[in-house]
Design a protein around this motif. Sequence first.
Motif, mmCIF file in Angstrom:
data_model
loop_
_atom_site.group_PDB
_atom_site.id
_atom_site.type_symbol
_atom_site.label_atom_id
_atom_site.label_comp_id
_atom_site.label_asym_id
_atom_site.label_seq_id
_atom_site.Cartn_x
_atom_site.Cartn_y
_atom_site.Cartn_z
ATOM 1 N N ASN A 155 -5.267 1.413 8.177
ATOM 2 C CA ASN A 155 -5.156 3.153 7.474
ATOM 3 C C ASN A 155 -6.103 3.382 8.785
ATOM 4 O O ASN A 155 -5.765 5.241 8.310
ATOM 5 C CB ASN A 155 -4.826 3.276 6.415
ATOM 6 C CG ASN A 155 -3.584 2.457 5.995
ATOM 7 O OD1 ASN A 155 -2.527 2.099 6.235
ATOM 8 N ND2 ASN A 155 -3.951 1.956 4.569
ATOM 9 N N GLU A 182 0.986 -1.138 -0.696
ATOM 10 C CA GLU A 182 -0.447 -0.110 0.168
ATOM 11 C C GLU A 182 1.424 1.232 0.140
ATOM 12 O O GLU A 182 0.036 2.386 -0.096
ATOM 13 C CB GLU A 182 -0.200 -0.116 1.515
ATOM 14 C CG GLU A 182 -1.962 -1.302 0.837
ATOM 15 C CD GLU A 182 -3.262 -0.661 2.563
ATOM 16 O OE1 GLU A 182 -2.764 -0.479 3.000
ATOM 17 O OE2 GLU A 182 -3.733 -1.609 2.115
ATOM 18 N N PRO A 217 -3.388 6.342 0.521
ATOM 19 C CA PRO A 217 -3.679 4.423 0.763
ATOM 20 C C PRO A 217 -5.216 5.316 1.463
ATOM 21 O O PRO A 217 -6.061 6.106 1.965
ATOM 22 C CB PRO A 217 -3.209 4.741 2.170
ATOM 23 C CG PRO A 217 -2.508 5.774 2.633
ATOM 24 C CD PRO A 217 -2.636 6.691 1.619
#
Length: 147
Positions: free
Chosen positions: A100, A88, A94
């Motif tokens: 995340n 990623e 992202p």
Amino acid sequence: MRWLAIALMLWAAPLWAVEPNEMLDDPALEERAREISQLVRCPVCQNESIDESHATVARDLRVIIRERLVAGDTDQQVLDYLSARFGEFVLLTPPRDGANLILWLAAPAMFLVALGIGWAAIQRKPKAADEGLSQDEQAELDKILNS
């Protein structure tokens, strides 16, 4: 005025990292390739998209994107392919899910916590009394001023 235009074009020329031999004949596919290239991080430069980078790795990634588009992949399939192959990290933005999500929410959460701490500190600060000096303090001040 022409000299200014020519100077600006020459100054901006290094920004065009896509080489002519990389470009696709189909303008629609080339436009899609350029859009995807702006979403992918250069592993060497790290703060540039591969569309802007002159690194060899960036060129290889641009070629991979064009090959995938010619093969019939959608934009998302190309990005998924690159993420699966390189991680990623290769994406400049992202996804906002999974681990995340913590990164996306951490900064606003810390900002709200800081606002709360600041507000609490202001509320705890003792207010200055508007009563003036006490009689003892006034007598001491008069004594100092008269001596």
